[in-house]
Design a protein around this motif. Structure first.
Motif, PDB file in Angstrom:
ATOM      1  N   THR A 208      20.039   6.253 -58.176  1.00 22.03           N
ATOM      2  CA  THR A 208      20.523   5.058 -58.881  1.00 22.03           C
ATOM      3  C   THR A 208      20.401   5.249 -60.394  1.00 22.03           C
ATOM      4  O   THR A 208      19.676   4.510 -61.073  1.00 22.03           O
ATOM      5  N   PRO A 209      21.110   6.233 -60.919  1.00 19.84           N
ATOM      6  CA  PRO A 209      21.022   6.455 -62.369  1.00 19.84           C
ATOM      7  C   PRO A 209      21.663   5.304 -63.139  1.00 19.84           C
ATOM      8  O   PRO A 209      22.622   4.690 -62.664  1.00 19.84           O
TER       9      PRO A 209
ATOM     10  N   ASN B  63      23.889   3.974 -66.351  1.00 22.96           N
ATOM     11  CA  ASN B  63      25.079   4.553 -66.987  1.00 22.96           C
ATOM     12  C   ASN B  63      24.693   5.561 -68.054  1.00 22.96           C
ATOM     13  O   ASN B  63      25.309   6.625 -68.169  1.00 22.96           O
TER      14      ASN B  63
ATOM     15  N   GLU C 296      21.883   7.307 -68.207  1.00 22.05           N
ATOM     16  CA  GLU C 296      21.323   8.514 -67.579  1.00 22.05           C
ATOM     17  C   GLU C 296      22.438   9.420 -67.070  1.00 22.05           C
ATOM     18  O   GLU C 296      22.342  10.643 -67.183  1.00 22.05           O
ATOM     19  N   GLU C 297      23.503   8.833 -66.545  1.00 22.55           N
ATOM     20  CA  GLU C 297      24.648   9.637 -66.106  1.00 22.55           C
ATOM     21  C   GLU C 297      25.360  10.273 -67.294  1.00 22.55           C
ATOM     22  O   GLU C 297      25.697  11.456 -67.263  1.00 22.55           O
ATOM     23  N   THR C 298      25.565   9.482 -68.326  1.00 18.88           N
ATOM     24  CA  THR C 298      26.254   9.987 -69.517  1.00 18.88           C
ATOM     25  C   THR C 298      25.508  11.164 -70.129  1.00 18.88           C
ATOM     26  O   THR C 298      26.125  12.154 -70.532  1.00 18.88           O
TER      27      THR C 298
ATOM     28  N   GLU D  43      23.559  13.097 -68.537  1.00 15.77           N
ATOM     29  CA  GLU D  43      23.370  14.089 -67.463  1.00 15.77           C
ATOM     30  C   GLU D  43      21.904  14.271 -67.076  1.00 15.77           C
ATOM     31  O   GLU D  43      21.486  15.341 -66.639  1.00 15.77           O
TER      32      GLU D  43
ATOM     33  N   ASP E 100      20.550  12.776 -64.623  1.00 15.38           N
ATOM     34  CA  ASP E 100      20.543  12.891 -63.165  1.00 15.38           C
ATOM     35  C   ASP E 100      20.712  14.339 -62.730  1.00 15.38           C
ATOM     36  O   ASP E 100      20.098  14.784 -61.760  1.00 15.38           O
ATOM     37  N   GLU E 101      21.510  15.094 -63.445  1.00 16.29           N
ATOM     38  CA  GLU E 101      21.711  16.511 -63.106  1.00 16.29           C
ATOM     39  C   GLU E 101      20.451  17.335 -63.365  1.00 16.29           C
ATOM     40  O   GLU E 101      20.127  18.240 -62.602  1.00 16.29           O
TER      41      GLU E 101
END
Length: 127
Positions: free
Chosen positions: A106-107, A109, A111-113, A115, A117-118
């Motif tokens: 559940t990253p 926005n 955290e996704e931007t 990266e 999460d990666e």
């Protein structure tokens, strides 16, 4: 000179970083949160040397890392995971697993931007 006087004053304060390297760990425990703040931007010149000092604290770092991972400071999360966390032993990394799994499943926005999460996936793949 008190230990608080050894906290770097700016991102180029290598003189104080060198003095920190010569301190026993028990002295540095008192200023761990202040030292971790220098990891907020991995591009700061003293960031990596401070990271190298901090890694010796092992388990003592975990509550601080968790606090950073639970914060909204995505830059700090990025640099802590991409730097300090990569240097942790697998045993220590295992203790961060629930927080890393949250980032993966559940990253935010941001955290996704960034990266993040990666990076969390890469760290968990070590386990």
């Amino acid at each position: 000179m008190g230990i608080r006087e050894l906290i770097p004053r700016d991102k180029h304060d290598f003189e104080r970083v060198e003095q920190l390297k010569n301190q026993p760990l028990e002295n540095l425990r008192l200023i761990l949160p202040e030292l971790l703040k220098w990891l907020q931007d991995g591009n700061w010149p003293i960031s990596k040397p401070i990271e190298d000092i901090l890694i010796d604290f092992k388990h003592e770092l975990l509550p601080y890392i968790i606090e950073i991972l639970e914060s909204e400071d995505v830059g700090w999360k990025y640099f802590v995971l991409n730097g300090l966390a990569r240097k942790l032993s697998n045993d220590l990394l295992k203790e961060l697993e629930p927080h890393l799994r949250r980032i993966i499943t559940t990253p935010t926005n941001d955290e996704e931007t960034e990266e993040i999460d990666e990076i969390a996936i890469e760290l968990l793949e070590r386990l």
